[in-house]
Design a protein around this motif. Structure first.
Motif, PDB file in Angstrom:
ATOM      1  N   ASP A  34      55.919 -13.769 -22.345  1.00 44.35           N
ATOM      2  CA  ASP A  34      54.508 -13.853 -21.954  1.00 44.35           C
ATOM      3  C   ASP A  34      54.203 -12.928 -20.774  1.00 44.35           C
ATOM      4  O   ASP A  34      53.138 -12.303 -20.713  1.00 44.35           O
ATOM      5  CB  ASP A  34      54.147 -15.289 -21.575  1.00 44.35           C
ATOM      6  N   LEU A  35      55.123 -12.861 -19.818  1.00 42.93           N
ATOM      7  CA  LEU A  35      54.909 -12.005 -18.654  1.00 42.93           C
ATOM      8  C   LEU A  35      54.869 -10.533 -19.060  1.00 42.93           C
ATOM      9  O   LEU A  35      54.108  -9.742 -18.497  1.00 42.93           O
ATOM     10  CB  LEU A  35      56.005 -12.247 -17.611  1.00 42.93           C
ATOM     11  N   ILE A  36      55.695 -10.152 -20.024  1.00 41.85           N
ATOM     12  CA  ILE A  36      55.661  -8.774 -20.512  1.00 41.85           C
ATOM     13  C   ILE A  36      54.314  -8.485 -21.184  1.00 41.85           C
ATOM     14  O   ILE A  36      53.722  -7.415 -21.012  1.00 41.85           O
ATOM     15  CB  ILE A  36      56.824  -8.506 -21.489  1.00 41.85           C
ATOM     16  N   LYS A  37      53.784  -9.464 -21.934  1.00 40.11           N
ATOM     17  CA  LYS A  37      52.458  -9.299 -22.534  1.00 40.11           C
ATOM     18  C   LYS A  37      51.397  -9.123 -21.444  1.00 40.11           C
ATOM     19  O   LYS A  37      50.476  -8.310 -21.581  1.00 40.11           O
ATOM     20  CB  LYS A  37      52.110 -10.519 -23.394  1.00 40.11           C
ATOM     21  N   TRP A  38      51.518  -9.891 -20.375  1.00 41.59           N
ATOM     22  CA  TRP A  38      50.579  -9.776 -19.251  1.00 41.59           C
ATOM     23  C   TRP A  38      50.626  -8.362 -18.679  1.00 41.59           C
ATOM     24  O   TRP A  38      49.606  -7.740 -18.417  1.00 41.59           O
ATOM     25  CB  TRP A  38      50.924 -10.816 -18.198  1.00 41.59           C
ATOM     26  N   ASN A  39      51.835  -7.844 -18.490  1.00 41.67           N
ATOM     27  CA  ASN A  39      51.981  -6.488 -17.965  1.00 41.67           C
ATOM     28  C   ASN A  39      51.386  -5.451 -18.908  1.00 41.67           C
ATOM     29  O   ASN A  39      50.764  -4.481 -18.475  1.00 41.67           O
ATOM     30  CB  ASN A  39      53.466  -6.173 -17.724  1.00 41.67           C
ATOM     31  N   GLN A  40      51.587  -5.644 -20.201  1.00 44.74           N
ATOM     32  CA  GLN A  40      51.075  -4.680 -21.169  1.00 44.74           C
ATOM     33  C   GLN A  40      49.549  -4.648 -21.184  1.00 44.74           C
ATOM     34  O   GLN A  40      48.937  -3.637 -21.549  1.00 44.74           O
ATOM     35  CB  GLN A  40      51.608  -5.010 -22.570  1.00 44.74           C
ATOM     36  N   ASN A  41      48.924  -5.748 -20.737  1.00 47.07           N
ATOM     37  CA  ASN A  41      47.463  -5.782 -20.692  1.00 47.07           C
ATOM     38  C   ASN A  41      46.911  -4.800 -19.661  1.00 47.07           C
ATOM     39  O   ASN A  41      45.756  -4.393 -19.743  1.00 47.07           O
ATOM     40  CB  ASN A  41      46.986  -7.199 -20.374  1.00 47.07           C
ATOM     41  N   ALA A 109      60.982  -8.528 -16.128  1.00 44.74           N
ATOM     42  CA  ALA A 109      60.489  -9.857 -15.754  1.00 44.74           C
ATOM     43  C   ALA A 109      61.668 -10.804 -15.605  1.00 44.74           C
ATOM     44  O   ALA A 109      62.574 -10.821 -16.445  1.00 44.74           O
ATOM     45  CB  ALA A 109      59.516 -10.382 -16.812  1.00 44.74           C
ATOM     46  N   LEU A 110      61.653 -11.584 -14.525  1.00 47.44           N
ATOM     47  CA  LEU A 110      62.695 -12.575 -14.302  1.00 47.44           C
ATOM     48  C   LEU A 110      62.073 -13.910 -13.933  1.00 47.44           C
ATOM     49  O   LEU A 110      61.124 -13.965 -13.154  1.00 47.44           O
ATOM     50  CB  LEU A 110      63.622 -12.153 -13.156  1.00 47.44           C
ATOM     51  N   LEU A 111      62.623 -14.985 -14.503  1.00 46.07           N
ATOM     52  CA  LEU A 111      62.265 -16.350 -14.128  1.00 46.07           C
ATOM     53  C   LEU A 111      63.566 -17.076 -13.811  1.00 46.07           C
ATOM     54  O   LEU A 111      64.473 -17.113 -14.641  1.00 46.07           O
ATOM     55  CB  LEU A 111      61.534 -17.053 -15.281  1.00 46.07           C
TER      56      LEU A 111
END
Length: 314
Positions: A34-41, A109-111
């Motif tokens: 999800d975080l990668i999708k956020w970045n791609q936005n 991205a890291l969690l």
């Protein structure tokens, strides 16, 4: 859905807090994907559109006219010569970091659910693998041929208090090396040192310490007297303290000769003396306020992003 932990494999782990204790700025149920999708936005804006992306990348400007790296929820800077847009986060034992290298179209991205983890450091190591020779050589710790006598170094040790926030730092001498916390101070001159990218300057009488960042922001610390409270002095702080603003009540007590703070869940935290009427508890500064007669009537918390959150003694 992971639970947060603090500690390490050698000392053991403990649960840090239930996930649903914090709302709004945390407690998001998300994934690395999800975080990668956020970045791609930010590259192909679907949510918010181009204006949203432009606003998010608009860096702040100080009254002095200097532009800072922080934008609207994003940090824009250069890492080893490569532009990077990033942001980290932490609460209790949770750690997170999200970075985007726009020129190379790389996202990391890291969690993490262990408070001992440094996610930015791990992210940088991951990025090194993919960016390779595009990176400039890593900066090394400055070395110095300046040798100061032990008496000069010892005169600069002690406890200091940040002039505005009251936050404490301690300068120590270990193996002929000055340190602030775990950071080594490399001497440039009798009263000037460097620690990584930070310059550290002492006043001539060592009663004042200045931390100067690479962008010239200066934080001043004044020397304060060492303080070891007596059992009688600790009893002055005992009581219940309430904040109507935060809708929180704490109990201050003495346990095994130490001052402790007890929260509404019954969890106890030791308060370590910093200077008179000021204690440290992890990254929290606890200061007690007195009235004109010298009686303790209140308590204030400083939590980094919150300064002087006031509690009244009941």
């Amino acid at each position: 859905r992971s639970t947060a932990y603090s500690g390490n494999p050698n000392a053991g782990f403990r649960q840090e807090m239930p996930f649903e204790n914090v709302y709004g700025n945390s407690s998001l149920l998300t994934t690395v994907e999800d975080l990668i999708k956020w970045n791609q936005n930010f590259v192909n804006p679907v949510v918010g559109g181009p204006k949203f992306v432009t606003e998010m990348h608009t860096q702040g400007r100080l009254n002095s006219g200097r532009t800072i790296t922080y934008a609207l929820g994003l940090v824009r800077e250069s890492w080893r010569g490569v532009p990077v847009v990033s942001h980290g986060g932490a609460t209790a034992g949770y750690r997170a970091f999200l970075a985007r290298y726009p020129e190379q179209r790389l996202d990391v991205a890291l969690l993490c659910n262990a408070g001992s983890v440094n996610p930015e450091a791990i992210s940088n190591r991951v990025a090194e693998i993919f960016l390779g020779d595009k990176l400039q050589p890593a900066a090394t710790q400055a070395s110095s041929r300046v040798k100061l006598p032990a008496s000069t170094l010892q005169a600069r040790t002690g406890q200091f208090r940040e002039r505005r926030t009251g936050g404490p730092i301690r300068v120590t001498l270990q193996d002929s090396v000055l340190r602030v916390g775990n950071q080594r101070l490399v001497p440039l001159a009798e009263n000037a040192f460097v620690s990584g990218a930070m310059r550290v300057e002492f006043a001539r009488d060592a009663a004042l310490l200045r931390l100067i960042s690479p962008d010239a922001d200066t934080t001043e610390y004044v020397r304060v007297a060492e303080w070891t409270p007596t059992a009688t002095e600790l009893q002055e702080y005992v009581g219940r303290y309430a904040s109507d603003e935060a809708e929180v009540t704490f109990t201050i007590s003495v346990k095994d000769g130490r001052l402790v703070r007890i929260d509404r869940y019954g969890q106890t935290a030791n308060l370590i003396p910093s200077y008179r009427d000021a204690f440290a508890q992890g990254g929290v500064l606890v200061t007690f306020r007195r009235n004109a007669d010298g009686r303790v009537v209140g308590m204030s918390l400083g939590l980094g992003r919150v300064r002087d959150l006031r509690f009244e003694k009941q």
